[in-house]
Design an enzyme around this catalytic site. Structure first.
Site, short mmCIF file in Angstrom:
data_model
loop_
_atom_site.label_atom_id
_atom_site.label_comp_id
_atom_site.label_asym_id
_atom_site.label_seq_id
_atom_site.Cartn_x
_atom_site.Cartn_y
_atom_site.Cartn_z
N ASN A 102 0.82 -1.21 0.00
CA ASN A 102 0.00 0.00 0.00
C ASN A 102 0.86 1.26 0.00
O ASN A 102 1.98 1.26 0.49
CB ASN A 102 -0.95 0.01 1.20
CG ASN A 102 -1.86 -1.21 1.22
OD1 ASN A 102 -2.09 -1.82 0.16
ND2 ASN A 102 -2.34 -1.59 2.38
N ASP A 104 -0.54 4.18 1.14
CA ASP A 104 -1.33 5.15 1.92
C ASP A 104 -0.66 5.62 3.21
O ASP A 104 -1.16 6.53 3.87
CB ASP A 104 -2.73 4.56 2.23
CG ASP A 104 -2.67 3.20 2.98
OD1 ASP A 104 -3.59 2.38 2.77
OD2 ASP A 104 -1.71 2.97 3.75
N HIS A 119 5.73 -0.50 -2.85
CA HIS A 119 5.22 0.27 -3.99
C HIS A 119 5.30 1.77 -3.75
O HIS A 119 4.61 2.54 -4.41
CB HIS A 119 3.79 -0.16 -4.32
CG HIS A 119 3.70 -1.58 -4.78
ND1 HIS A 119 2.54 -2.32 -4.67
CD2 HIS A 119 4.63 -2.41 -5.33
CE1 HIS A 119 2.75 -3.54 -5.17
NE2 HIS A 119 4.01 -3.62 -5.56
N CYS A 151 16.59 20.13 -11.91
CA CYS A 151 16.79 20.03 -13.37
C CYS A 151 15.67 20.70 -14.17
O CYS A 151 15.74 20.77 -15.39
CB CYS A 151 16.90 18.56 -13.79
SG CYS A 151 15.34 17.66 -13.67
N PRO A 215 -11.33 -11.95 3.47
CA PRO A 215 -12.70 -12.49 3.41
C PRO A 215 -12.93 -13.38 2.19
O PRO A 215 -13.90 -14.13 2.13
CB PRO A 215 -13.57 -11.22 3.32
CG PRO A 215 -12.68 -10.12 2.91
CD PRO A 215 -11.29 -10.50 3.30
N ALA A 232 -10.00 -7.83 8.01
CA ALA A 232 -8.79 -7.58 8.81
C ALA A 232 -9.09 -6.77 10.06
O ALA A 232 -8.61 -7.09 11.16
CB ALA A 232 -7.76 -6.85 7.95
C1 BV8 Z 1 7.62 -5.23 -12.22
C2 BV8 Z 1 1.32 1.60 -6.79
C3 BV8 Z 1 9.68 -5.74 -13.31
C4 BV8 Z 1 0.63 2.57 -7.69
C5 BV8 Z 1 0.89 -0.63 -7.63
C6 BV8 Z 1 1.33 -10.68 -16.45
C7 BV8 Z 1 1.31 -11.66 -15.48
C8 BV8 Z 1 1.96 -11.48 -14.26
C9 BV8 Z 1 2.64 -10.28 -13.99
C10 BV8 Z 1 2.65 -9.31 -14.95
C11 BV8 Z 1 2.00 -9.50 -16.18
N1 BV8 Z 1 2.18 -8.38 -16.90
C12 BV8 Z 1 2.93 -7.50 -16.18
C13 BV8 Z 1 3.22 -8.06 -15.00
C14 BV8 Z 1 4.00 -7.44 -13.89
C15 BV8 Z 1 3.12 -6.44 -13.13
C16 BV8 Z 1 1.91 -7.14 -12.55
O1 BV8 Z 1 2.02 -7.89 -11.60
N2 BV8 Z 1 0.74 -6.88 -13.14
C17 BV8 Z 1 -0.48 -7.53 -12.67
C18 BV8 Z 1 -1.61 -6.50 -12.62
C19 BV8 Z 1 -0.82 -8.68 -13.62
N3 BV8 Z 1 3.93 -5.93 -12.06
C20 BV8 Z 1 4.69 -4.83 -12.26
O2 BV8 Z 1 4.67 -4.17 -13.26
C21 BV8 Z 1 5.63 -4.49 -11.09
N4 BV8 Z 1 6.96 -4.26 -11.61
O3 BV8 Z 1 7.17 -6.33 -12.46
O4 BV8 Z 1 8.90 -4.82 -12.54
C22 BV8 Z 1 9.63 -5.20 -14.69
C23 BV8 Z 1 10.40 -4.09 -14.95
C24 BV8 Z 1 10.40 -3.59 -16.24
C25 BV8 Z 1 9.60 -4.19 -17.24
C26 BV8 Z 1 8.78 -5.29 -16.92
C27 BV8 Z 1 8.80 -5.79 -15.63
C28 BV8 Z 1 5.16 -3.24 -10.40
C29 BV8 Z 1 3.84 -3.50 -9.71
C30 BV8 Z 1 3.48 -2.32 -8.80
C31 BV8 Z 1 2.30 -1.56 -9.39
N5 BV8 Z 1 1.89 -0.52 -8.45
N6 BV8 Z 1 0.57 0.36 -6.79
C32 BV8 Z 1 -0.63 3.06 -7.04
O5 BV8 Z 1 -1.10 2.40 -6.09
O6 BV8 Z 1 -1.13 4.09 -7.52
S1 BV8 Z 1 0.01 -2.06 -7.61
C33 BV8 Z 1 -1.39 -2.02 -6.69
O7 BV8 Z 1 -1.81 -3.40 -6.58
C34 BV8 Z 1 -1.28 -1.57 -5.23
O8 BV8 Z 1 0.03 -1.35 -4.76
C35 BV8 Z 1 -1.92 -2.78 -4.51
O9 BV8 Z 1 -1.53 -2.87 -3.20
C36 BV8 Z 1 -1.37 -3.86 -5.32
C37 BV8 Z 1 -1.78 -5.26 -5.09
O10 BV8 Z 1 -3.12 -5.36 -4.93
P1 BV8 Z 1 -3.69 -5.73 -3.47
O11 BV8 Z 1 -3.01 -4.88 -2.46
O12 BV8 Z 1 -3.61 -7.18 -3.26
O13 BV8 Z 1 -5.14 -5.19 -3.62
P2 BV8 Z 1 -6.35 -5.87 -4.40
O14 BV8 Z 1 -7.44 -4.87 -4.56
O15 BV8 Z 1 -5.83 -6.60 -5.59
O16 BV8 Z 1 -6.87 -7.01 -3.40
C38 BV8 Z 1 -7.42 -6.64 -2.16
C39 BV8 Z 1 -7.58 -7.91 -1.36
O17 BV8 Z 1 -8.08 -7.55 -0.09
C40 BV8 Z 1 -8.56 -8.89 -1.98
O18 BV8 Z 1 -8.02 -10.20 -1.90
C41 BV8 Z 1 -9.78 -8.78 -1.08
O19 BV8 Z 1 -10.46 -10.02 -0.96
C42 BV8 Z 1 -9.16 -8.39 0.24
N7 BV8 Z 1 -10.02 -7.62 1.14
C43 BV8 Z 1 -11.04 -6.79 0.82
N8 BV8 Z 1 -11.55 -6.26 1.96
C44 BV8 Z 1 -10.82 -6.76 2.99
C45 BV8 Z 1 -9.84 -7.62 2.47
N9 BV8 Z 1 -8.97 -8.28 3.25
C46 BV8 Z 1 -9.05 -8.08 4.57
N10 BV8 Z 1 -9.95 -7.27 5.16
C47 BV8 Z 1 -10.85 -6.60 4.39
N11 BV8 Z 1 -11.77 -5.80 4.99
#
Ligand code: BV8
Length: 249
Positions: A102, A104, A119, A151, A215, A232
């Site tokens: 996160n 935040d 991140h 810059c 959940p 959580a």
């Molecule tokens: C990289 C910052 C190397 C910005 C974020 C194809 C397949 C696999 C991977 C890839 C692919 N194509 C590209 C990739 C790599 C890519 C990636 O993984 N893409 C995904 C979408 C497929 N990753 C990257 O690009 C990373 N860098 O790989 O570098 C590289 C270098 C050069 C060239 C190529 C590669 C960089 C990734 C970082 C991106 N930035 N955030 C911003 O926030 O503005 S990501 C963003 O997603 C947030 O940081 C967030 O935290 C993160 C992950 O998501 P979650 O935190 O898990 O949140 P989500 O909503 O998904 O899930 C919430 C969960 O909470 C759910 O399970 C839900 O059930 C649960 N929940 C809900 N309520 C509750 C709860 N749990 C508990 N209590 C509750 N009340």
């Protein structure tokens, strides 16, 4: 909620606990998660447009304003009991590592003194062209991105966008802690974003007792030693009481 005796034992005896948080850990603070359909963060935040360097280069004003809007929204929200439990745990136990996806800053606002931010953080800035850290007073008008004082280029939020590498030191620390802890607790993570999603796997391979708080099911269900199905903000205070036999401070 009744917790497994093994979970309580492991947490009481652990020499090193890792808490790994995702957007779900902040959901009960009112911060929309990224992938829950009903209030997806991405609905008005097309990742391809906003959360990439090319998206920012093509739309600097719009992306800068979007992050300014999120920063303002976050100021009006507060950490929830899940954040407070993790902060209390780090202050009570001898060796607790907090790793978050996160941006935040809620773990720090809840009292955690050391947080590995994989991140980045929405409240920090850097030069878009050269990457050096930059200061910015977020209280001034955020109509347009400010310019770098070194810059003259544009500033950007110091967060990790898609296709950008994670901060090397942070990710190295996170991998080391995950591979060498006794208990790894994944809280509110969908594990859909790489390479952060590899950390729980590292932990399991390192012999950690793997706990998930969510959940909904995730790919971690298959390998977690203990799946705590729920929110959580509700589960974490109960887990604190079960382990420490006291109310959350
Ligand atoms: C990289 C910052 C190397 C910005 C974020 C194809 C397949 C696999 C991977 C890839 C692919 N194509 C590209 C990739 C790599 C890519 C990636 O993984 N893409 C995904 C979408 C497929 N990753 C990257 O690009 C990373 N860098 O790989 O570098 C590289 C270098 C050069 C060239 C190529 C590669 C960089 C990734 C970082 C991106 N930035 N955030 C911003 O926030 O503005 S990501 C963003 O997603 C947030 O940081 C967030 O935290 C993160 C992950 O998501 P979650 O935190 O898990 O949140 P989500 O909503 O998904 O899930 C919430 C969960 O909470 C759910 O399970 C839900 O059930 C649960 N929940 C809900 N309520 C509750 C709860 N749990 C508990 N209590 C509750 N009340």
């Amino acid at each position: 909620m009744q917790f497994d005796d093994q979970l309580i034992k492991r947490l009481r005896e652990a020499q090193h606990v890792v808490f790994f948080s995702g957007a779900g850990a902040s959901a009960e603070s009112g911060v929309p998660t990224f992938r829950d359909s009903h209030n997806s963060f991405w609905v008005d935040f097309d990742a391809g447009t906003f959360a990439t360097a090319s998206g920012y280069y093509a739309n600097p004003d719009r992306v800068w304003q979007w992050y300014a809007e999120q920063r303002l929204k976050l100021r009006a929200l507060t950490p929830n009991p899940a954040h407070r439990v993790i902060a209390a745990w780090q202050n009570k136990a001898s060796n607790v590592t907090v790793i978050t996806q996160n941006i935040d800053g809620f773990h720090q606002r809840a009292g955690n003194h050391k947080v590995i931010e994989l991140h980045g953080n929405i409240g920090t800035y850097k030069c878009f062209d050269h990457g050096h850290p930059a200061e910015h007073d977020a209280n001034i008008s955020d109509e347009k991105p400010p310019h770098c004082q070194q810059c003259g280029g544009l500033l950007r939020p110091d967060v990790v966008w898609f296709s950008e590498e994670l901060p090397a030191e942070a990710f190295t620390q996170a991998k080391h802690s995950s591979a060498n802890c006794d208990v790894f607790v994944s809280i509110g993570c969908s594990l859909e974003v790489y390479p952060a999603s590899t950390l729980p796997i590292n932990a399991a391979h390192g012999g950690a007792y793997l706990v998930q708080v969510n959940p909904h099911a995730t790919l971690l269900d298959e390998i977690a030693d203990c799946n705590l199905r729920g929110k959580a903000g509700e589960i974490m205070p109960l887990l604190w009481q079960a382990v420490w036999r006291e109310q959350l401070p």
